[in-house]
Design an enzyme around this catalytic site. Structure first.
Site, PDB file in Angstrom:
ATOM      1  N   ARG A  32       6.206  12.184   2.759  1.00  0.00           N
ATOM      2  CA  ARG A  32       6.108  12.282   4.214  1.00  0.00           C
ATOM      3  C   ARG A  32       7.323  11.608   4.855  1.00  0.00           C
ATOM      4  NH1 ARG A  32       1.198  14.067   6.147  1.00  0.00           N
ATOM      5  NH2 ARG A  32      -0.450  14.245   4.583  1.00  0.00           N
TER       6      ARG A  32
ATOM      7  N   ARG B 249       1.672  -0.796   5.505  1.00  0.00           N
ATOM      8  CA  ARG B 249       0.632   0.122   5.028  1.00  0.00           C
ATOM      9  C   ARG B 249       1.129   1.552   4.845  1.00  0.00           C
ATOM     10  NH1 ARG B 249      -3.072  -0.362  10.372  1.00  0.00           N
ATOM     11  NH2 ARG B 249      -4.635   0.641   9.051  1.00  0.00           N
TER      12      ARG B 249
END
Length: 434
Positions: free
Chosen positions: A211, A219
């Site tokens: 991504r 995170r």
């Protein structure tokens, strides 16, 4: 080397050859000790300077920490030794000498910042507590695979180089593929859906996703491990049942088979397996509970996504794993089916840990005409996804599934502060090497 004995298996009365890394050297004058470490533990090697061959003593005292050595000698009982035994060496060979100046201290006596540790990951994993994270990760993956098989799933592998993105082009890494533009796949979503329309029906995959989000948080990653499930002839409730089973099985496997690693992390007492039957809150119930905490500066309204602060407030309120169901249709992807009774509601769900989101899933839209409408509503060209949409004209069963972040599962399971702790070689905006 073929007859090498693990340090943990060295038994008094035997003559053994051990091989490993020099963990520590203690020179006490007339006597010296070299601690040798391998994957099974550590063992003390005793050098009595006046009673041993001069060259052997010189080798033992001059070797640098973290050098790789072999030691052959008799194993004797010694209550004062760290493991109750020691080796009196007959031979010692340095197989690979380490530099005197190390970029970090594998003994853990001197702390290193996370960037330094990631730059020198090989050295970092020589520390018991770091190695333990990846032993637990491996056990988690083994347990998950076994649980998927128990659920009747077939393991698949889908392409990581694709012509189109799963959810559009904004989060894709473009690459050149024999003169054409291609992308690193952001999810196996479309391919695993195609598989439930095949003779396989119920599948899972554990593999990388990519991504191109410009996050820089504790995170998020740009390359992550996705644990994916998809099954024909179930709805979102059945998918949540399977999700719960996989997560609980992961914890159970670690609790049963990774006790040594948990002890290395000091977690043998506090590690608990979550109880089944996670609470299921609707999206509306979730925003009402978040607003009731008074933790947010502004009240949430219908259609808002949940911020990190909102997730944290709700997680503290619920206090365990929980699902959020019936999300607004407008904020879920095109492939998530709308609720039959209310098109403003989707069949999408998220599984939450009190700290953060772990899973996104739902029932999928299996009707061809509705799927095409979903593409158009989200501004996507259905023709670009023709390889996917045409299969829905040939008999696609109702189906549901989800994707679980592997690193997030390890991170929350072990209470890690940064998701990069759960990855051998993380990829983020700043890190492309090693």
């Amino acid at each position: 080397m073929e007859s090498r004995t693990r340090t943990a298996d060295a038994t008094p009365g035997e003559t053994v050859t051990v091989a490993g890394w020099v963990h520590e050297i203690r020179d006490l004058g007339g006597i010296a000790f070299v601690i040798v470490r391998d994957n099974s533990g550590k063992i003390q090697v005793k050098f009595e300077k006046d009673e041993m061959d001069e060259d052997l003593v010189e080798t033992g005292l001059n070797v640098q920490r973290e050098s790789v050595v072999t030691v052959t000698g008799a194993v004797e009982e010694e209550e004062r030794a760290p493991t109750g035994v020691e080796i009196v060496p007959e031979e010692m060979e340095v197989l690979s000498a380490a530099d005197p100046e190390l970029p970090l201290d594998p003994s853990g006596k001197v702390d290193a910042e996370l960037p330094t540790r990631l730059d020198n990951r090989t050295l970092d994993l020589r520390k018991d507590e770091v190695k333990a994270i990846f032993e637990i990760r491996a056990e988690m993956l083994r347990s998950v695979r076994e649980a998927f098989r128990d659920l009747g799933c077939t393991e698949i592998n889908t392409p990581k180089i694709v012509a189109t993105g799963t959810e559009g082009g904004t989060e894709l890494f473009p690459i050149t593929y024999f003169g054409e533009e291609a992308f690193m796949n952001q999810s196996p979503q479309l391919f695993k859906q195609l598989m439930v329309g095949s003779g396989l029906e119920r599948v899972f995959e554990i593999g990388p996703i990519f991504r191109a989000e410009e996050h820089n948080t504790p995170r998020h990653l740009n390359e992550a491990t996705s644990i994916d499930f998809e099954s024909a002839f179930i709805d979102e409730s059945g998918a949540m049942d399977a999700c719960e089973e996989i997560v609980v099985s992961a914890y159970e496997g670690v609790a049963e088979n990774a006790q040594g690693a948990l002890e290395a992390l000091g977690m043998e007492e506090e590690f608990t397996v979550p109880e089944r039957e996670f609470p299921r809150l609707t999206y509306q119930e979730a925003i009402e509970r978040i607003n009731a905490t008074g933790e947010l500066d502004e009240q949430l309204v219908w259609g808002d996504d949940l911020s990190t602060e909102a997730e944290r407030a709700l997680g503290e309120d619920v206090g365990q794993h929980y699902f959020i169901t019936e999300w607004p249709s407008e904020i879920k992807p095109f492939y998530i089916k709308d609720n039959d009774d209310d098109e403003e509601l989707s069949t999408g769900f998220d599984l939450m840990h009190p700290r953060l989101e772990l899973v996104s899933g739902g029932q999928r839209e299996h009707r061809h005409d509705h799927l095409i409408e979903g593409f158009e509503q989200q501004g996507l060209d259905p023709e670009a996804f023709e390889y996917y949409t045409k299969m829905f004209r040939y008999g696609m069963p109702p189906h549901a599934g989800w994707g679980l972040g592997g690193e997030r599962l390890v991170m929350t399971m072990l209470g890690l502060d940064n998701i990069r702790e759960a990855v051998l070689f993380p990829r983020d905006r700043q890190r492309l090497s090693p």
